[in-house]
Every structure is written in C-alpha cells, then in structure tokens.
Write a protein that holds these residues in place. Structure first.
Motif, PDB file in Angstrom:
ATOM      1  N   ARG A  35       0.841  -1.212   0.000  1.00  0.00           N
ATOM      2  CA  ARG A  35       0.000   0.000   0.000  1.00  0.00           C
ATOM      3  C   ARG A  35       0.871   1.255   0.000  1.00  0.00           C
ATOM      4  NH1 ARG A  35      -3.490  -2.635   4.082  1.00  0.00           N
ATOM      5  NH2 ARG A  35      -2.638  -1.186   5.608  1.00  0.00           N
ATOM      6  N   GLU A  36       1.948   1.247   0.780  1.00  0.00           N
ATOM      7  CA  GLU A  36       2.821   2.424   0.817  1.00  0.00           C
ATOM      8  C   GLU A  36       3.566   2.621  -0.496  1.00  0.00           C
ATOM      9  OE1 GLU A  36       2.638   4.794   3.104  1.00  0.00           O
ATOM     10  OE2 GLU A  36       1.126   3.547   4.058  1.00  0.00           O
ATOM     11  N   LEU A  37       3.984   1.533  -1.143  1.00  0.00           N
ATOM     12  CA  LEU A  37       4.620   1.665  -2.453  1.00  0.00           C
ATOM     13  C   LEU A  37       3.656   2.301  -3.452  1.00  0.00           C
ATOM     14  CD1 LEU A  37       6.566  -1.726  -2.797  1.00  0.00           C
ATOM     15  CD2 LEU A  37       7.472   0.508  -2.112  1.00  0.00           C
ATOM     16  N   ILE A  38       2.401   1.864  -3.428  1.00  0.00           N
ATOM     17  CA  ILE A  38       1.375   2.454  -4.295  1.00  0.00           C
ATOM     18  C   ILE A  38       1.248   3.950  -4.010  1.00  0.00           C
ATOM     19  CG2 ILE A  38      -1.128   2.563  -4.724  1.00  0.00           C
ATOM     20  CD1 ILE A  38      -1.138  -0.534  -4.192  1.00  0.00           C
ATOM     21  N   LYS A  39       1.161   4.296  -2.735  1.00  0.00           N
ATOM     22  CA  LYS A  39       0.965   5.696  -2.356  1.00  0.00           C
ATOM     23  C   LYS A  39       2.145   6.565  -2.767  1.00  0.00           C
ATOM     24  CE  LYS A  39      -1.958   4.610   1.623  1.00  0.00           C
ATOM     25  NZ  LYS A  39      -2.052   4.709   3.100  1.00  0.00           N
ATOM     26  N   ILE A  40       3.343   6.064  -2.576  1.00  0.00           N
ATOM     27  CA  ILE A  40       4.521   6.839  -2.957  1.00  0.00           C
ATOM     28  C   ILE A  40       4.561   7.020  -4.469  1.00  0.00           C
ATOM     29  CG2 ILE A  40       7.054   6.914  -3.010  1.00  0.00           C
ATOM     30  CD1 ILE A  40       6.924   5.218  -0.351  1.00  0.00           C
ATOM     31  N   ARG A  41       4.370   5.935  -5.204  1.00  0.00           N
ATOM     32  CA  ARG A  41       4.476   6.014  -6.662  1.00  0.00           C
ATOM     33  C   ARG A  41       3.428   6.950  -7.256  1.00  0.00           C
ATOM     34  NH1 ARG A  41       7.299   7.091 -10.734  1.00  0.00           N
ATOM     35  NH2 ARG A  41       6.510   6.229 -12.675  1.00  0.00           N
ATOM     36  N   ALA A  42       2.173   6.819  -6.853  1.00  0.00           N
ATOM     37  CA  ALA A  42       1.137   7.714  -7.378  1.00  0.00           C
ATOM     38  C   ALA A  42       1.448   9.156  -7.010  1.00  0.00           C
ATOM     39  CB  ALA A  42      -0.235   7.307  -6.847  1.00  0.00           C
ATOM     40  N   SER A  43       1.927   9.370  -5.794  1.00  0.00           N
ATOM     41  CA  SER A  43       2.257  10.724  -5.340  1.00  0.00           C
ATOM     42  C   SER A  43       3.415  11.313  -6.140  1.00  0.00           C
ATOM     43  CB  SER A  43       2.577  10.716  -3.847  1.00  0.00           C
ATOM     44  OG  SER A  43       1.455  10.272  -3.109  1.00  0.00           O
ATOM     45  N   GLN A  44       4.371  10.478  -6.529  1.00  0.00           N
ATOM     46  CA  GLN A  44       5.454  10.948  -7.395  1.00  0.00           C
ATOM     47  C   GLN A  44       4.888  11.420  -8.734  1.00  0.00           C
ATOM     48  OE1 GLN A  44       7.923   7.440  -7.582  1.00  0.00           O
ATOM     49  NE2 GLN A  44       9.328   8.210  -6.004  1.00  0.00           N
ATOM     50  N   ALA A  49       4.081  16.699  -2.938  1.00  0.00           N
ATOM     51  CA  ALA A  49       5.162  16.717  -1.945  1.00  0.00           C
ATOM     52  C   ALA A  49       4.682  16.271  -0.566  1.00  0.00           C
ATOM     53  CB  ALA A  49       5.771  18.112  -1.862  1.00  0.00           C
ATOM     54  N   PHE A  50       3.488  16.708  -0.170  1.00  0.00           N
ATOM     55  CA  PHE A  50       2.968  16.349   1.138  1.00  0.00           C
ATOM     56  C   PHE A  50       2.847  14.832   1.271  1.00  0.00           C
ATOM     57  CE2 PHE A  50      -0.348  15.302   4.140  1.00  0.00           C
ATOM     58  CZ  PHE A  50       0.016  16.048   5.253  1.00  0.00           C
ATOM     59  N   CYS A  51       2.243  14.190   0.274  1.00  0.00           N
ATOM     60  CA  CYS A  51       2.021  12.743   0.346  1.00  0.00           C
ATOM     61  C   CYS A  51       3.314  11.949   0.177  1.00  0.00           C
ATOM     62  CB  CYS A  51       0.978  12.315  -0.679  1.00  0.00           C
ATOM     63  SG  CYS A  51      -0.679  12.957  -0.302  1.00  0.00           S
ATOM     64  N   ILE A  52       4.232  12.433  -0.666  1.00  0.00           N
ATOM     65  CA  ILE A  52       5.527  11.762  -0.787  1.00  0.00           C
ATOM     66  C   ILE A  52       6.228  11.766   0.567  1.00  0.00           C
ATOM     67  CG2 ILE A  52       7.853  11.917  -1.777  1.00  0.00           C
ATOM     68  CD1 ILE A  52       6.466  13.017  -4.354  1.00  0.00           C
ATOM     69  N   ASP A  53       6.240  12.909   1.229  1.00  0.00           N
ATOM     70  CA  ASP A  53       6.867  13.019   2.541  1.00  0.00           C
ATOM     71  C   ASP A  53       6.209  12.063   3.538  1.00  0.00           C
ATOM     72  OD1 ASP A  53       8.651  14.579   4.463  1.00  0.00           O
ATOM     73  OD2 ASP A  53       6.668  14.925   5.357  1.00  0.00           O
ATOM     74  N   MET A  54       4.895  12.088   3.608  1.00  0.00           N
ATOM     75  CA  MET A  54       4.169  11.255   4.571  1.00  0.00           C
ATOM     76  C   MET A  54       4.398   9.768   4.322  1.00  0.00           C
ATOM     77  SD  MET A  54       0.052  10.745   5.063  1.00  0.00           S
ATOM     78  CE  MET A  54      -0.267  12.436   5.423  1.00  0.00           C
ATOM     79  N   HIS A  55       4.289   9.354   3.081  1.00  0.00           N
ATOM     80  CA  HIS A  55       4.302   7.918   2.800  1.00  0.00           C
ATOM     81  C   HIS A  55       5.709   7.333   2.722  1.00  0.00           C
ATOM     82  CE1 HIS A  55       0.087   7.894   2.857  1.00  0.00           C
ATOM     83  NE2 HIS A  55       0.032   8.856   1.951  1.00  0.00           N
ATOM     84  N   THR A  56       6.722   8.143   2.434  1.00  0.00           N
ATOM     85  CA  THR A  56       8.079   7.610   2.534  1.00  0.00           C
ATOM     86  C   THR A  56       8.438   7.379   4.002  1.00  0.00           C
ATOM     87  OG1 THR A  56       9.033   9.841   2.394  1.00  0.00           O
ATOM     88  CG2 THR A  56       8.922   8.558   0.353  1.00  0.00           C
ATOM     89  N   LYS A  57       7.996   8.279   4.874  1.00  0.00           N
ATOM     90  CA  LYS A  57       8.224   8.087   6.314  1.00  0.00           C
ATOM     91  C   LYS A  57       7.494   6.841   6.807  1.00  0.00           C
ATOM     92  CE  LYS A  57       8.909  12.981   7.349  1.00  0.00           C
ATOM     93  NZ  LYS A  57       8.258  14.207   7.845  1.00  0.00           N
ATOM     94  N   GLU A  58       6.256   6.676   6.384  1.00  0.00           N
ATOM     95  CA  GLU A  58       5.475   5.501   6.793  1.00  0.00           C
ATOM     96  C   GLU A  58       6.120   4.215   6.262  1.00  0.00           C
ATOM     97  OE1 GLU A  58       2.647   3.164   8.636  1.00  0.00           O
ATOM     98  OE2 GLU A  58       3.104   5.285   8.959  1.00  0.00           O
ATOM     99  N   ALA A  59       6.573   4.240   5.018  1.00  0.00           N
ATOM    100  CA  ALA A  59       7.219   3.052   4.445  1.00  0.00           C
ATOM    101  C   ALA A  59       8.474   2.681   5.233  1.00  0.00           C
ATOM    102  CB  ALA A  59       7.556   3.305   2.973  1.00  0.00           C
ATOM    103  N   ARG A  60       9.276   3.678   5.584  1.00  0.00           N
ATOM    104  CA  ARG A  60      10.478   3.410   6.383  1.00  0.00           C
ATOM    105  C   ARG A  60      10.100   2.804   7.732  1.00  0.00           C
ATOM    106  NH1 ARG A  60      12.462   7.972   3.743  1.00  0.00           N
ATOM    107  NH2 ARG A  60      11.796   9.417   5.343  1.00  0.00           N
ATOM    108  N   LEU A 143       1.341  21.584   2.455  1.00  0.00           N
ATOM    109  CA  LEU A 143       2.787  21.467   2.510  1.00  0.00           C
ATOM    110  C   LEU A 143       3.240  20.473   3.569  1.00  0.00           C
ATOM    111  CD1 LEU A 143       3.615  25.276   2.283  1.00  0.00           C
ATOM    112  CD2 LEU A 143       3.578  23.594   0.427  1.00  0.00           C
ATOM    113  N   PRO A 144       4.306  19.726   3.261  1.00  0.00           N
ATOM    114  CA  PRO A 144       4.851  18.846   4.283  1.00  0.00           C
ATOM    115  C   PRO A 144       5.555  19.662   5.360  1.00  0.00           C
ATOM    116  CG  PRO A 144       6.241  18.803   2.333  1.00  0.00           C
ATOM    117  CD  PRO A 144       5.032  19.664   2.004  1.00  0.00           C
ATOM    118  N   PRO A 145       5.631  19.117   6.564  1.00  0.00           N
ATOM    119  CA  PRO A 145       6.370  19.832   7.614  1.00  0.00           C
ATOM    120  C   PRO A 145       7.863  19.821   7.298  1.00  0.00           C
ATOM    121  CG  PRO A 145       5.728  17.651   8.373  1.00  0.00           C
ATOM    122  CD  PRO A 145       5.086  17.843   7.024  1.00  0.00           C
ATOM    123  N   ILE A 146       8.548  20.852   7.720  1.00  0.00           N
ATOM    124  CA  ILE A 146       9.992  20.925   7.535  1.00  0.00           C
ATOM    125  C   ILE A 146      10.636  20.383   8.796  1.00  0.00           C
ATOM    126  CG2 ILE A 146      11.974  22.446   7.216  1.00  0.00           C
ATOM    127  CD1 ILE A 146      10.074  24.333   5.666  1.00  0.00           C
TER     128      ILE A 146
END
Length: 149
Positions: A35-44, A49-60, A143-146
């Motif tokens: 699910r996280e791979l799907i979310k990251i790829r679609a977000s790319q 940026a917000f979703c890429i940030d969120m879902h890469t953190k979740e995937a890690r 926006l993603p948090p800094i």
C-alpha cells in the motif's frame, strides 16, 4: 509557497468521507508495505510533496529500505521489486495516468496473474484513494512539515 486553505476545515463532511475511504483501504488484504509503495508512486506521478513526505516516512517505519523507496521513481529499470510488486506499480502508473493510458489490457492482465478479482479491486481502490488525496493536497497546496536537524 503557502497552503491555500484546509479542506477539512472548509468542508468537514466531505473530508470525513475521504477519511472513511482511507480507513476502508487500510483494512483490505493488501499488505501495508505494498500500500505504501502504491501511495509513494502515485504521489510521485502527481507531484504531491505532502504525500511523498508522509508515505516515505510511513514506508520506512514499516521496514521499507531507502533503496526501494528511492528506486520507485525508476521502478521499471530497478531490480528491487518482486514480479507482483512490478505488476502493481504498472497498474498504479496506468490508473494514475488514466487519461493517457486508459489502463491497457496487458497491464490489467499482469496484475491478475498474481491477484484475484477481490484483491485487484482492493488495489485499484487504493490507487484511486491516493490519487484523490493527491488532488486535494496539490490543489490546496498542502505542505509537508519541515524537519530541521
């Protein structure tokens, strides 16, 4: 750049409906990692940026490696994904870019080699859901948090 407005504040009922959809896809048979791979790829693909940030953190946090996360932008040329994951990533690309691809039969058939009809429907619903979230975040400029070190 700044956030235009908060969708949840502007239309709480609509936002709650989106959260309901997210809760549904979180409880399907599709693995959390996939699910996280799907979310990251679609977000790319959507430039969210917000979703890429969120879902890469979740995937890690789920144990996904940096190599596999970074490789998603070039998954077709990356040896880091199983045949099943590659099929799902191909479907993610096709559904996300549906106006251009119309989801070709070969892409669909590749997913069906590994997943039954219900699982395929769950995967498509996950792709549709993240695309909806991406469109909300991009159009409102969420926006993603800094994170400062």
């Amino acid at each position: 750049m700044q956030t235009r407005f908060d969708m949840g504040m502007a239309i709480p009922e609509g936002y709650r409906a989106m959260i309901g959809l997210e809760q549904y896809v979180m409880n399907t048979s599709i693995s959390k990692s996939l699910r996280e791979l799907i979310k990251i790829r679609a977000s790319q693909l959507n430039g969210c940026a917000f979703c890429i940030d969120m879902h890469t953190k979740e995937a890690r946090s789920l144990g996904e490696t940096e190599q596999r996360i970074y490789g998603l932008s070039a998954w077709q040329e990356s040896p880091f994904y199983s045949p099943e994951e590659r099929a799902v990533l191909g479907l993610t690309d096709a559904v996300t870019l549906v106006a251009q691809t119309h989801v070709p039969d070969d892409v669909y058939e590749e997913v069906r080699r590994y997943f039954d009809e219900k699982q395929t429907a769950e995967i498509i619903m996950q792709i549709v859901t993240i695309n909806a979230w991406n469109r909300i975040a991009v159009s409102t400029r969420k926006l993603p948090p800094i994170n400062e070190k």
